[in-house]
Motif scaffolding. Sequence first.
Motif, PDB file in Angstrom:
ATOM      1  N   VAL A  99      41.657  47.535  50.115  1.00 48.15           N
ATOM      2  CA  VAL A  99      42.017  47.730  48.710  1.00 48.15           C
ATOM      3  C   VAL A  99      42.693  49.088  48.533  1.00 48.15           C
ATOM      4  O   VAL A  99      43.729  49.203  47.873  1.00 48.15           O
ATOM      5  CB  VAL A  99      40.749  47.611  47.837  1.00 48.15           C
ATOM      6  CG1 VAL A  99      40.978  48.205  46.465  1.00 48.15           C
ATOM      7  CG2 VAL A  99      40.313  46.156  47.743  1.00 48.15           C
ATOM      8  N   PHE A 100      42.116  50.104  49.163  1.00 46.20           N
ATOM      9  CA  PHE A 100      42.684  51.450  49.057  1.00 46.20           C
ATOM     10  C   PHE A 100      44.142  51.458  49.534  1.00 46.20           C
ATOM     11  O   PHE A 100      45.041  51.923  48.837  1.00 46.20           O
ATOM     12  CB  PHE A 100      41.862  52.452  49.884  1.00 46.20           C
ATOM     13  CG  PHE A 100      42.372  53.861  49.801  1.00 46.20           C
ATOM     14  CD1 PHE A 100      41.855  54.747  48.869  1.00 46.20           C
ATOM     15  CD2 PHE A 100      43.390  54.298  50.651  1.00 46.20           C
ATOM     16  CE1 PHE A 100      42.346  56.042  48.778  1.00 46.20           C
ATOM     17  CE2 PHE A 100      43.884  55.594  50.560  1.00 46.20           C
ATOM     18  CZ  PHE A 100      43.349  56.469  49.618  1.00 46.20           C
ATOM     19  N   ALA A 101      44.371  50.883  50.733  1.00 47.24           N
ATOM     20  CA  ALA A 101      45.719  50.888  51.316  1.00 47.24           C
ATOM     21  C   ALA A 101      46.695  50.081  50.458  1.00 47.24           C
ATOM     22  O   ALA A 101      47.869  50.425  50.345  1.00 47.24           O
ATOM     23  CB  ALA A 101      45.676  50.340  52.737  1.00 47.24           C
ATOM     24  N   ASN A 102      46.193  49.007  49.858  1.00 44.34           N
ATOM     25  CA  ASN A 102      47.051  48.203  48.993  1.00 44.34           C
ATOM     26  C   ASN A 102      47.535  48.996  47.780  1.00 44.34           C
ATOM     27  O   ASN A 102      48.710  48.984  47.451  1.00 44.34           O
ATOM     28  CB  ASN A 102      46.303  46.950  48.520  1.00 44.34           C
ATOM     29  CG  ASN A 102      46.562  45.749  49.405  1.00 44.34           C
ATOM     30  OD1 ASN A 102      47.639  45.167  49.379  1.00 44.34           O
ATOM     31  ND2 ASN A 102      45.574  45.391  50.210  1.00 44.34           N
ATOM     32  N   VAL A 103      46.584  49.675  47.139  1.00 39.65           N
ATOM     33  CA  VAL A 103      46.943  50.449  45.945  1.00 39.65           C
ATOM     34  C   VAL A 103      47.815  51.646  46.336  1.00 39.65           C
ATOM     35  O   VAL A 103      48.714  52.049  45.591  1.00 39.65           O
ATOM     36  CB  VAL A 103      45.671  50.899  45.193  1.00 39.65           C
ATOM     37  CG1 VAL A 103      46.029  51.748  43.982  1.00 39.65           C
ATOM     38  CG2 VAL A 103      44.858  49.692  44.756  1.00 39.65           C
ATOM     39  N   GLU A 126      39.201  53.659  39.607  1.00 44.45           N
ATOM     40  CA  GLU A 126      38.249  53.966  38.543  1.00 44.45           C
ATOM     41  C   GLU A 126      38.716  53.294  37.241  1.00 44.45           C
ATOM     42  O   GLU A 126      37.944  52.642  36.544  1.00 44.45           O
ATOM     43  CB  GLU A 126      38.213  55.495  38.374  1.00 44.45           C
ATOM     44  CG  GLU A 126      37.016  56.027  37.622  1.00 44.45           C
ATOM     45  CD  GLU A 126      35.747  55.970  38.468  1.00 44.45           C
ATOM     46  OE1 GLU A 126      34.769  55.434  37.944  1.00 44.45           O
ATOM     47  OE2 GLU A 126      35.749  56.446  39.624  1.00 44.45           O
ATOM     48  N   PHE A 127      39.985  53.429  36.962  1.00 49.30           N
ATOM     49  CA  PHE A 127      40.562  52.904  35.716  1.00 49.30           C
ATOM     50  C   PHE A 127      40.403  51.383  35.619  1.00 49.30           C
ATOM     51  O   PHE A 127      40.092  50.858  34.556  1.00 49.30           O
ATOM     52  CB  PHE A 127      42.048  53.282  35.629  1.00 49.30           C
ATOM     53  CG  PHE A 127      42.717  52.813  34.364  1.00 49.30           C
ATOM     54  CD1 PHE A 127      42.537  53.501  33.168  1.00 49.30           C
ATOM     55  CD2 PHE A 127      43.509  51.672  34.363  1.00 49.30           C
ATOM     56  CE1 PHE A 127      43.146  53.064  31.997  1.00 49.30           C
ATOM     57  CE2 PHE A 127      44.114  51.226  33.194  1.00 49.30           C
ATOM     58  CZ  PHE A 127      43.938  51.932  32.015  1.00 49.30           C
ATOM     59  N   VAL A 128      40.618  50.673  36.738  1.00 49.78           N
ATOM     60  CA  VAL A 128      40.503  49.210  36.679  1.00 49.78           C
ATOM     61  C   VAL A 128      39.068  48.749  36.949  1.00 49.78           C
ATOM     62  O   VAL A 128      38.796  47.553  37.006  1.00 49.78           O
ATOM     63  CB  VAL A 128      41.475  48.490  37.649  1.00 49.78           C
ATOM     64  CG1 VAL A 128      42.909  48.817  37.293  1.00 49.78           C
ATOM     65  CG2 VAL A 128      41.175  48.841  39.102  1.00 49.78           C
ATOM     66  N   GLY A 129      38.143  49.710  37.134  1.00 50.46           N
ATOM     67  CA  GLY A 129      36.730  49.379  37.268  1.00 50.46           C
ATOM     68  C   GLY A 129      36.329  48.850  38.635  1.00 50.46           C
ATOM     69  O   GLY A 129      35.393  48.072  38.747  1.00 50.46           O
ATOM     70  N   LEU A 130      37.055  49.253  39.678  1.00 49.96           N
ATOM     71  CA  LEU A 130      36.703  48.757  41.012  1.00 49.96           C
ATOM     72  C   LEU A 130      36.607  49.907  42.023  1.00 49.96           C
ATOM     73  O   LEU A 130      36.995  49.757  43.178  1.00 49.96           O
ATOM     74  CB  LEU A 130      37.727  47.727  41.489  1.00 49.96           C
ATOM     75  CG  LEU A 130      37.690  46.366  40.779  1.00 49.96           C
ATOM     76  CD1 LEU A 130      38.865  45.515  41.221  1.00 49.96           C
ATOM     77  CD2 LEU A 130      36.389  45.642  41.069  1.00 49.96           C
ATOM     78  N   ALA A 131      36.086  51.032  41.567  1.00 53.34           N
ATOM     79  CA  ALA A 131      36.014  52.216  42.421  1.00 53.34           C
ATOM     80  C   ALA A 131      35.184  51.955  43.674  1.00 53.34           C
ATOM     81  O   ALA A 131      35.435  52.536  44.724  1.00 53.34           O
ATOM     82  CB  ALA A 131      35.426  53.390  41.646  1.00 53.34           C
ATOM     83  N   ASP A 132      34.212  51.047  43.569  1.00 51.36           N
ATOM     84  CA  ASP A 132      33.332  50.794  44.718  1.00 51.36           C
ATOM     85  C   ASP A 132      33.958  49.856  45.746  1.00 51.36           C
ATOM     86  O   ASP A 132      33.383  49.594  46.780  1.00 51.36           O
ATOM     87  CB  ASP A 132      32.004  50.204  44.222  1.00 51.36           C
ATOM     88  CG  ASP A 132      32.220  48.970  43.369  1.00 51.36           C
ATOM     89  OD1 ASP A 132      33.253  48.903  42.671  1.00 51.36           O
ATOM     90  OD2 ASP A 132      31.365  48.062  43.412  1.00 51.36           O
ATOM     91  N   LYS A 133      35.145  49.336  45.468  1.00 54.24           N
ATOM     92  CA  LYS A 133      35.743  48.351  46.373  1.00 54.24           C
ATOM     93  C   LYS A 133      36.833  48.934  47.267  1.00 54.24           C
ATOM     94  O   LYS A 133      37.553  48.191  47.935  1.00 54.24           O
ATOM     95  CB  LYS A 133      36.353  47.190  45.573  1.00 54.24           C
ATOM     96  CG  LYS A 133      35.352  46.418  44.730  1.00 54.24           C
ATOM     97  CD  LYS A 133      34.480  45.527  45.598  1.00 54.24           C
ATOM     98  CE  LYS A 133      33.538  44.719  44.736  1.00 54.24           C
ATOM     99  NZ  LYS A 133      32.453  44.135  45.509  1.00 54.24           N
ATOM    100  N   ALA A 134      36.970  50.251  47.292  1.00 55.68           N
ATOM    101  CA  ALA A 134      38.092  50.876  47.999  1.00 55.68           C
ATOM    102  C   ALA A 134      38.214  50.409  49.443  1.00 55.68           C
ATOM    103  O   ALA A 134      39.311  50.203  49.948  1.00 55.68           O
ATOM    104  CB  ALA A 134      37.954  52.388  47.948  1.00 55.68           C
ATOM    105  N   ASN A 135      37.071  50.206  50.119  1.00 55.55           N
ATOM    106  CA  ASN A 135      37.133  49.845  51.534  1.00 55.55           C
ATOM    107  C   ASN A 135      37.005  48.352  51.789  1.00 55.55           C
ATOM    108  O   ASN A 135      36.909  47.916  52.926  1.00 55.55           O
ATOM    109  CB  ASN A 135      36.064  50.615  52.304  1.00 55.55           C
ATOM    110  CG  ASN A 135      36.346  52.105  52.270  1.00 55.55           C
ATOM    111  OD1 ASN A 135      37.496  52.530  52.425  1.00 55.55           O
ATOM    112  ND2 ASN A 135      35.326  52.908  52.004  1.00 55.55           N
TER     113      ASN A 135
END
Lengths: 343, 216
Positions: A99-103, A126-135
């Motif tokens: 997810v991180f690399a995609n964004v 954080e803004f889209v509410g998915l801060a915990d999904k970065a990896n």
Amino acid sequence: MIEFQNLKKVYNSGGQQVAALDGIDLKINKGEIFGVIGFSGAGKSSLIRCVNWLEKPTSGKVIVSGHDLTALSVREIREVKRNIGMVFQHFNLLNSKTVFANVAMPLTLAKVPKDEIKKRVHELLEFVGLADKANSYPDQLSGGQKQRIGIARALATQPSILLCDEATSALDPQTTSSILQLLKKINKEYNITILIITHEMSVIREICDRVAVIEAGKIIEEGTVFNVFSSPKTPTAKNFVSTVMNDQLPDSIKEVIKKQQGLQKVFRINFVGNSAGQPLLSQVAKKFNIDFNVLFGNITELQGTPFGNLIVEFQGPDSEIRRAIQYISQEKVSIKEVTSRAS
Amino acid sequence: MLVNQEKIIEALIETVQMVAFSLLFSALIGLPLGILLVVTRKGHLLENTVVFNIINSIINIFRSVPFIILMVAIIPITRMIVGTSIGTAAAVVPLVFYAGPYIARLIENSLLEVDPGVIEAAEAMGATPGQIILKFLIPEALSSLVLGFTIATIGLVGASAMAGAVGGGGLGDLAITYGYQRFDTTVMLITVAILVVMVQGLQSFGNILSKKIRRR
């Protein structure tokens, strides 16, 4: 912000010339949420793809933030694209990347320094509410979550325009609603101009300021969402409006109208805005020698303005009914007789 | 048995060398060709009918010639490059002519599987064609590319055994000169067994690697 001038796109399919866009003139203002609605094949996809040059028009002009795209080089268009984010129906995320690399991808392409990318991506997640999904990887996410990542990616380069290509069409109604709220928030907080194409009228009703109806490559109706919903002019627009406004008469009511005889008459009354709050019908019953019976009705809110639709049966002498109608017509409502054939 | 253990190990090393070098060179040729086959086709990144048709036809021509004929037919080219047409190094040249176009096709297949939507997203971000190939196409196809290279490597193991027939050395040479021509069944069985183990090992390795990349 975005302007189409006599835009045409002709495809060559099997020796036949098919005009996907047939002379589009449209202007989308800065900071508004503009919706384009049409059936599949109407040309709405071609239209939105002309804004970021995924499709090159056959003729006509596309002007984005003051740049006439037809006059720009490939390199210059790439620069313009960095100012336009796009969200897709099927998300189009890279399954091989986190997810991180995609964004982070649009920033990587723009050669933004690594620590800056890290900061910005975390901000966006954080803004889209998915801060915990970065990896996480995209295939570990639900459709709604994937679309949030798609939106975060589209916003990475801080664009001033966001294109939404059927962004909610692959989602269930509840998820659709949450994604639409997110888009509304983006529009408000970042003042980003949003262009949405969809075949779902509910999307238009929920977040758009203005709407255009496209059919056979032409804009057949255009206006504020309120005007188009309260008084659609073309059959296609009426059709779309009816999918969310539910102003069709139920069959049982049609039966009643069919059987009407003598002293009864049935009318459709549309209330708009403040007039929806007036006790109009009871005033009429007091002033004139008639009785009324509400057969069917609903009130919808459009862009914060109430819009009512009532089917009312008046009983009484013809002359009294006529006078009552005249009285009603002076108010800010529209009234139309309903016969058994009309809907 | 007419050969000793050393001879077998020597042959095994020759086979590994032939496969490794020919894989390296044919990948260097096949990879760009495969990418070109994808990006120059109609409606793709760098649509170019002329380039596509030329590459497509050349690959088809090489792919339609049986390896044993190809090996003999390109002897002049082999002589030009290596200086001789006999030996392990000389065998690499026809192997590259054989595997290069093959790898190009495998890569083409893998890259075509990539979701066109991903490429569209890349274009919408303003990615250059080079960035789209390196940062979108190849990473998305990587797991499938690994399986393609596994197939190509195994194909090369088989072809390198055939190259033995014209004096290329390696396990194939051993099997033909001792096992077949001198009726030494033991040598035949041993070489076949080694080849079976090699192929099994390569396929398992490819599967594991591909799975690891795909994370499923």
